[in-house]
Design a protein around this motif. Structure first.
Motif, mmCIF file in Angstrom:
data_model
loop_
_atom_site.group_PDB
_atom_site.id
_atom_site.type_symbol
_atom_site.label_atom_id
_atom_site.label_comp_id
_atom_site.label_asym_id
_atom_site.label_seq_id
_atom_site.Cartn_x
_atom_site.Cartn_y
_atom_site.Cartn_z
ATOM 1 N N MET A 130 0.839 -1.190 0.000
ATOM 2 C CA MET A 130 0.000 0.000 0.000
ATOM 3 C C MET A 130 0.879 1.248 0.000
ATOM 4 S SD MET A 130 -1.372 -0.208 3.930
ATOM 5 C CE MET A 130 -2.016 1.457 3.939
ATOM 6 N N PRO A 131 0.335 2.388 -0.382
ATOM 7 C CA PRO A 131 1.116 3.621 -0.294
ATOM 8 C C PRO A 131 1.449 3.959 1.157
ATOM 9 C CG PRO A 131 -0.835 3.903 -1.683
ATOM 10 C CD PRO A 131 -0.986 2.595 -0.963
ATOM 11 N N ASP A 132 2.245 4.982 1.346
ATOM 12 C CA ASP A 132 2.654 5.434 2.673
ATOM 13 C C ASP A 132 1.425 5.616 3.570
ATOM 14 O OD1 ASP A 132 3.377 7.490 4.791
ATOM 15 O OD2 ASP A 132 5.336 7.206 3.855
ATOM 16 N N THR A 133 1.507 5.104 4.777
ATOM 17 C CA THR A 133 0.351 5.112 5.683
ATOM 18 C C THR A 133 -0.101 6.517 6.060
ATOM 19 O OG1 THR A 133 1.790 4.883 7.625
ATOM 20 C CG2 THR A 133 0.924 2.855 6.638
ATOM 21 N N MET A 134 0.803 7.514 6.020
ATOM 22 C CA MET A 134 0.410 8.868 6.396
ATOM 23 C C MET A 134 -0.631 9.446 5.445
ATOM 24 S SD MET A 134 2.660 12.316 7.222
ATOM 25 C CE MET A 134 3.409 11.769 8.752
ATOM 26 N N LEU A 135 -0.709 8.937 4.223
ATOM 27 C CA LEU A 135 -1.736 9.396 3.295
ATOM 28 C C LEU A 135 -3.135 9.103 3.821
ATOM 29 C CD1 LEU A 135 -0.140 8.236 -0.077
ATOM 30 C CD2 LEU A 135 -0.377 10.595 0.706
ATOM 31 N N PHE A 136 -3.254 8.106 4.699
ATOM 32 C CA PHE A 136 -4.546 7.692 5.229
ATOM 33 C C PHE A 136 -4.791 8.208 6.649
ATOM 34 C CE2 PHE A 136 -2.857 4.480 2.337
ATOM 35 C CZ PHE A 136 -3.859 4.418 1.390
ATOM 36 N N THR A 137 -3.742 8.347 7.434
ATOM 37 C CA THR A 137 -3.910 8.665 8.848
ATOM 38 C C THR A 137 -3.866 10.157 9.147
ATOM 39 O OG1 THR A 137 -1.523 8.411 9.239
ATOM 40 C CG2 THR A 137 -2.916 6.453 9.549
ATOM 41 N N ARG A 138 -3.358 10.965 8.234
ATOM 42 C CA ARG A 138 -3.263 12.408 8.448
ATOM 43 C C ARG A 138 -3.816 13.147 7.226
ATOM 44 N NH1 ARG A 138 0.698 14.005 12.211
ATOM 45 N NH2 ARG A 138 0.618 12.535 13.957
ATOM 46 N N PRO A 139 -4.256 14.396 7.412
ATOM 47 C CA PRO A 139 -4.629 15.184 6.236
ATOM 48 C C PRO A 139 -3.420 15.439 5.345
ATOM 49 C CG PRO A 139 -5.472 16.178 8.267
ATOM 50 C CD PRO A 139 -4.506 15.108 8.674
ATOM 51 N N GLN A 140 -3.698 15.713 4.095
ATOM 52 C CA GLN A 140 -2.677 16.137 3.141
ATOM 53 C C GLN A 140 -2.858 17.633 2.877
ATOM 54 O OE1 GLN A 140 -3.304 13.641 -0.325
ATOM 55 N NE2 GLN A 140 -3.642 11.852 0.973
ATOM 56 N N TYR A 141 -1.762 18.304 2.564
ATOM 57 C CA TYR A 141 -1.806 19.746 2.305
ATOM 58 C C TYR A 141 -1.014 20.031 1.032
ATOM 59 C CZ TYR A 141 -3.020 19.652 7.276
ATOM 60 O OH TYR A 141 -3.597 19.371 8.495
ATOM 61 N N ASN A 142 -1.693 20.567 0.036
ATOM 62 C CA ASN A 142 -1.059 20.860 -1.247
ATOM 63 C C ASN A 142 -0.959 22.376 -1.421
ATOM 64 O OD1 ASN A 142 -1.038 21.465 -4.234
ATOM 65 N ND2 ASN A 142 -0.803 19.249 -4.306
ATOM 66 N N THR A 143 0.203 22.858 -1.828
ATOM 67 C CA THR A 143 0.454 24.301 -1.897
ATOM 68 C C THR A 143 -0.096 24.976 -3.150
ATOM 69 O OG1 THR A 143 2.599 23.925 -2.970
ATOM 70 C CG2 THR A 143 2.575 24.041 -0.549
ATOM 71 N N TRP A 144 -0.778 24.215 -4.018
ATOM 72 C CA TRP A 144 -1.164 24.728 -5.334
ATOM 73 C C TRP A 144 -2.065 25.962 -5.264
ATOM 74 C CZ3 TRP A 144 0.146 25.461 -9.963
ATOM 75 C CH2 TRP A 144 -0.779 25.701 -10.983
ATOM 76 N N ILE A 145 -3.193 25.881 -4.591
ATOM 77 C CA ILE A 145 -4.152 26.977 -4.603
ATOM 78 C C ILE A 145 -3.578 28.227 -3.942
ATOM 79 C CG2 ILE A 145 -6.428 27.754 -3.820
ATOM 80 C CD1 ILE A 145 -6.562 25.730 -6.076
#
Length: 527
Positions: A130-145
């Motif tokens: 599976m991908p890195d577990t933090m993708l599921f257990t914590r929010p993600q924050y993208n700097t795009w907007i």
């Protein structure tokens, strides 16, 4: 011959489970009113199951998102082809055709779950990873907007500090397009990122993991372009020159990942970022079919789908990854994001059905774009921002496999709406172990994390419900998707359920639920 309400018009009467399919490049099926089909075009998930006129040709078009050469029905039927094809549906009739595809039809069981289970085991078995577990257990924050093309060290650090200062937990921080010197030159721009190693070390100390945006394009008239052209690492035009591909940032040469040398070179660039600067993973953008039309490549006769798949395989070496375009990689440890959505309630209503189809096609490690929308033009007019839609979007994300912020809620929301967003994050925190448990289960068994009600409760009239979903076996989630709503109807399946506000409900039944701004209706199964 009749199979569960579906009549196969062409001669497939000898095709049964486990047998080799008849070599056919078309299918014509009669579909009765009790049979519903889901297709593998994720960006059209809101039109699934098929009910109205529908036509889609994905031979040279991946519709800006993941695609899968698969159809599933609620009568346990499976249709698969190794290459893309055209789909045409009018009520009562389903037609499939292609020049390269050979269709395989199976009656795998009695319902949607049977059909999915057979397709998963046969065509995209779970990898066990599976991908890195933090993708599921914590929010993600993208700097795009927030930063768009002005990605820079000072503002990235400001964004990260404000996340913590406003009471949100650290998670995966994605630095988006234009952190680099140039397309193909994957070094931090020295003027905008004077000390990237120090920045990433600081972000790690704050509790973040760091991803950076990359793509398969290389700017022409650069030293890297000239070097890679000599090595023949690009797709080419009819004259043997690197094909100039038009994409959303202009025209560029495109790497040819059917060439092992290209793969080795590109991974060396990514590995340098991980080893020298401490980058944890990559947002691998582009790869869409339409960027590979009428070109030549190292692999003779490679199709646009073949190129998309080759690009997707790069991410298998990097557990912290994200993709938008994808082909035939169901069951693999790849993070899949929905196509960019506009800000507002219109596109908010697309999230659940598109995410459900993503799971049914084996792309269950999935993210519903960005909270409030990922289409940057939607945020250009500040007077048209809808604070309520940001709250409802956060709630919709909260109990999906992944949750991703981009626009800074503390910048655009008043205190009441910001507190409602924080409550959505708290709900996710409450169930994060359960979400991770489901992701681990998906990696082992292939069962989707998010499921339509028809999956677990077949034949009970739930096939066309696309505004609520099951999260595993224990949670039923029914987010608010309309502006100004103070109540909504929720369909409760059989069993005893505890509601978000503490009520005990025995299904099956349909209930009207009153809600406040900070409420996310969800129901935990008790038996």
């Amino acid at each position: 011959m009749i199979f569960s309400g579906l009549i196969i018009v062409i001669a497939l009467s000898t095709m049964v489970r486990g047998q080799q399919p008849t070599n056919r490049d078309s299918l014509n099926l009669n579909v009765d009113k009790n049979t519903f089909w889901w297709t593998g075009i994720i960006n059209d998930g809101f039109q699934m199951p098929l009910k109205k006129l529908y036509n889609a040709d994905f031979r040279d078009n991946s519709f800006g998102n993941q695609v899968q050469p698969l159809l599933l029905s609620n009568q346990g039927e499976v249709i698969w082809a190794e290459q893309p094809f055209n789909i045409n549906f009018v009520p009562g009739k389903l037609r499939l055709n292609a020049k390269l595809a050979v269709f395989q039809y199976y009656k795998a069981g009695k319902n949607l779950k049977d059909a999915y289970s057979f397709a998963s085991k046969t065509y995209f078995p779970p990898s066990g990873k599976m991908p890195d577990t933090m993708l599921f257990t914590r929010p993600q924050y993208n700097t795009w907007i927030e930063l768009v093309y002005n990605q820079n060290q000072r503002d990235v650090m400001k964004y990260a500090r404000n996340i913590l200062a406003n009471g949100l937990p650290p998670g995966v921080l994605m630095i988006d397009d234009n952190w680099q010197e140039d397309y193909g030159n994957w070094n931090f721009h020295p003027a905008r990122f004077p000390n990237p190693k120090q920045m990433i070390d600081s972000l790690h100390t704050m509790g973040f993991k760091v991803m950076v945006w990359v793509c398969p394009f290389v700017s022409p008239d650069s030293y890297i372009f000239r070097d890679l052209m000599v090595k023949k690492y690009f797709i080419t035009d009819d004259n043997g020159y690197p094909a100039m591909i038009k994409w959303w940032n202009g025209s560029s040469a495109e790497l040819d990942f059917t060439n092992p040398g290209t793969i080795m070179w590109f991974k060396s660039q990514l590995n340098k970022l991980t080893s020298v600067f401490g980058v944890d993973g990559f947002k691998l953008d582009a790869g869409d079919f339409e960027f590979y039309i009428n070109i030549h490549s190292f692999k003779p006769n490679a199709t646009p789908a073949d190129h998309c798949e080759a690009w997707a395989k790069i991410g298998l070496d990097y557990p912290l990854n994200e993709y938008r375009a994808m082909w035939k990689m169901g069951g693999q440890p790849l993070g899949e994001r929905l196509h960019d959505k506009d800000h507002g309630f219109g596109d908010l209503q697309l999230l659940i059905p598109n995410m459900l189809v993503e799971g049914l096609m084996g792309y269950y490690f999935s993210c519903p774009d960005m909270i409030g929308g990922g289409e940057v033009s939607s945020f250009e007019n500040k007077d048209q921002l809808d604070e309520e839609s940001i709250v409802r979007s956060a709630q919709c994300h909260a109990l999906m496999p992944m949750m991703q912020f981009s626009v800074a809620p503390w910048r655009i929301l008043d205190e009441i709406h910001l507190e409602a967003v924080k409550k959505a994050v708290e709900i996710r925190e409450k169930f994060k172990d359960y979400i991770l448990e489901l992701a681990i289960k998906a990696a082992k068994t292939g069962e989707p994390i998010m499921k339509p009600m028809e999956f677990d409760y077949p034949g009970q009239g739930y096939a066309t419900i696309i505004d609520q979903f099951l999260l595993g076996d224990k949670l039923l989630v029914a987010p608010i998707l309309t502006k100004g709503a103070v109540k909504r109807w929720v369909v409760i399946p059989k069993g005893k359920w505890e509601s978000f506000d503490g009520q005990i409900i025995t299904g099956p039944c349909k209930i009207e639920v009153k809600v406040l701004l900070a409420d996310l209706p969800y129901y935990k199964k008790l038996n």
